[in-house]
Scaffold this active site. Sequence first.
Site, PDB file in Angstrom:
ATOM      1  N   GLY A  81      38.527  46.026  32.563  1.00  0.00           N
ATOM      2  CA  GLY A  81      39.030  44.653  32.650  1.00  0.00           C
ATOM      3  C   GLY A  81      39.217  44.233  34.090  1.00  0.00           C
ATOM      4  O   GLY A  81      38.729  44.907  35.005  1.00  0.00           O
ATOM      5  N   ASN A  82      39.901  43.122  34.291  1.00  0.00           N
ATOM      6  CA  ASN A  82      40.178  42.674  35.648  1.00  0.00           C
ATOM      7  C   ASN A  82      41.565  42.035  35.704  1.00  0.00           C
ATOM      8  O   ASN A  82      42.243  41.930  34.681  1.00  0.00           O
ATOM      9  CB  ASN A  82      39.088  41.725  36.140  1.00  0.00           C
ATOM     10  CG  ASN A  82      39.003  40.487  35.278  1.00  0.00           C
ATOM     11  OD1 ASN A  82      39.912  39.672  35.264  1.00  0.00           O
ATOM     12  ND2 ASN A  82      37.915  40.375  34.505  1.00  0.00           N
ATOM     13  N   ARG A  83      41.954  41.626  36.883  1.00  0.00           N
ATOM     14  CA  ARG A  83      43.352  41.227  37.097  1.00  0.00           C
ATOM     15  C   ARG A  83      43.606  39.741  36.899  1.00  0.00           C
ATOM     16  O   ARG A  83      44.645  39.229  37.272  1.00  0.00           O
ATOM     17  CB  ARG A  83      43.787  41.664  38.493  1.00  0.00           C
ATOM     18  CG  ARG A  83      43.772  43.186  38.650  1.00  0.00           C
ATOM     19  CD  ARG A  83      44.120  43.598  40.052  1.00  0.00           C
ATOM     20  NE  ARG A  83      45.411  43.059  40.461  1.00  0.00           N
ATOM     21  CZ  ARG A  83      45.784  42.902  41.712  1.00  0.00           C
ATOM     22  NH1 ARG A  83      44.974  43.239  42.686  1.00  0.00           N
ATOM     23  NH2 ARG A  83      46.968  42.396  41.994  1.00  0.00           N
ATOM     24  N   SER A  84      42.682  39.026  36.307  1.00  0.00           N
ATOM     25  CA  SER A  84      42.892  37.583  36.139  1.00  0.00           C
ATOM     26  C   SER A  84      43.970  37.322  35.082  1.00  0.00           C
ATOM     27  O   SER A  84      43.944  37.901  33.993  1.00  0.00           O
ATOM     28  CB  SER A  84      41.581  36.930  35.714  1.00  0.00           C
ATOM     29  OG  SER A  84      41.799  35.558  35.546  1.00  0.00           O
TER      30      SER A  84
END
Length: 391
Positions: A207-210
Amino acid sequence: MSISGREVILGVGGGIAAYKACDLLRRMQDHGFLVTVVPTPAALNFVGSATWEALSGRPVHTQVWEDIPNLLHIHLAQVTDYIVIAPATADLIARLAHGRADDLLTNVVLASGVAKLVVPAMHPEMWADAATQYNVALLRNRGLIVLEPDTGRLTGNDIGPGRFPETSRILEALHEIHMTKADLLGKKVIVTTGGTREPIDPVRYIGNRSSGKQGFAIAQAALARGAQVCVIAANCSELELPGAEIIPVETTAQLGEVLKIKFPEFDILVMCAAVADAKPLLVSPEKIKKQKLTSINLEANPDLLAQVSATRRVGQKVIGFAAETENLLENAQAKLVAKNLDILYVNDVSGGAIFGSDSTKGSIILSSGTVISVSEASKDTLANVLLDQLT
Ligand code: C5P
């Protein structure tokens, strides 16, 4: 659930145009207003409480003698941001002009200091009558906004001024009162936000940090400017925006599916979501034992923005987002062209800034080549500055 600045009381007078107020209520909801209907007792002869309750999803009362413990007229007067009275009959206008308080609606009007929009509808003779005109002037002098009725066919054989105005004209007036730019009135805006996740096994994902904050800020700003809004939210913790349609998704493939179906019917796409660039080649149906979790084979995800932008019809606008740590403008210019965008906002994420924060900094690049530098602004401000570029 209430959202600041968008609570409206729709007062309905006892005229045949009450049936048109059903559509007005629906369109107000489309524009993100949260509507409580307060009909006069006479209005119920045309449209009953059941209809208003079903359409608004809220209880409907007509008299101060109902729900006494909640002091209805005072409570409603305090929570509302605007009062729209549509249709206003000659009798209702007269009662308002003379400060009468003989039903719930007139009580609420007296008890509330908010902006009031009055939408008259009646037969031409009644509208032209000196008494009605005098009462309308009284209301206007007192600061109420009274729309001119439309001219045209009325019930029976009458033709003349007195018709209930088009819903769009009433909404425009409401938006003007709302002190916002109603420049997106009638436009449909779709916003993707959050970050996609790609499963590795039933437990883990890439995933990512958005956080989704920026996309929700844009959706809220678009709503306030009159647009109909749909948010495709990838793994966002905040999933409420009254007045907007919210579609939660998890993976890039799901986001792409929804986008493909929805995009053709929208005027503006704001592709704010951080889309995972790659996903595991194989998703294990069982949790992978940690001793075996030494490497993951990846395959690239499709570039959803480039794909969807390639299908755009004339008039559709597309805004993209990028996050860069170096050569901001150069990289952004190249992406704007490669993805066929009208606008690209490039976040300066050097040092891990911006993700999850309430503020942002970066540059807006327009397809004309113009660059607008944004130095430390709130995500709400950026939302409005971006939407300003569309008009
Ligand atoms: O190429 P880059 O990832 O920097 O581009 C960012 C923009 O492209 C964002 O608007 C993002 O939503 C979109 N994007 C996409 N599909 C991908 C990668 C990015 O739609 N696979």
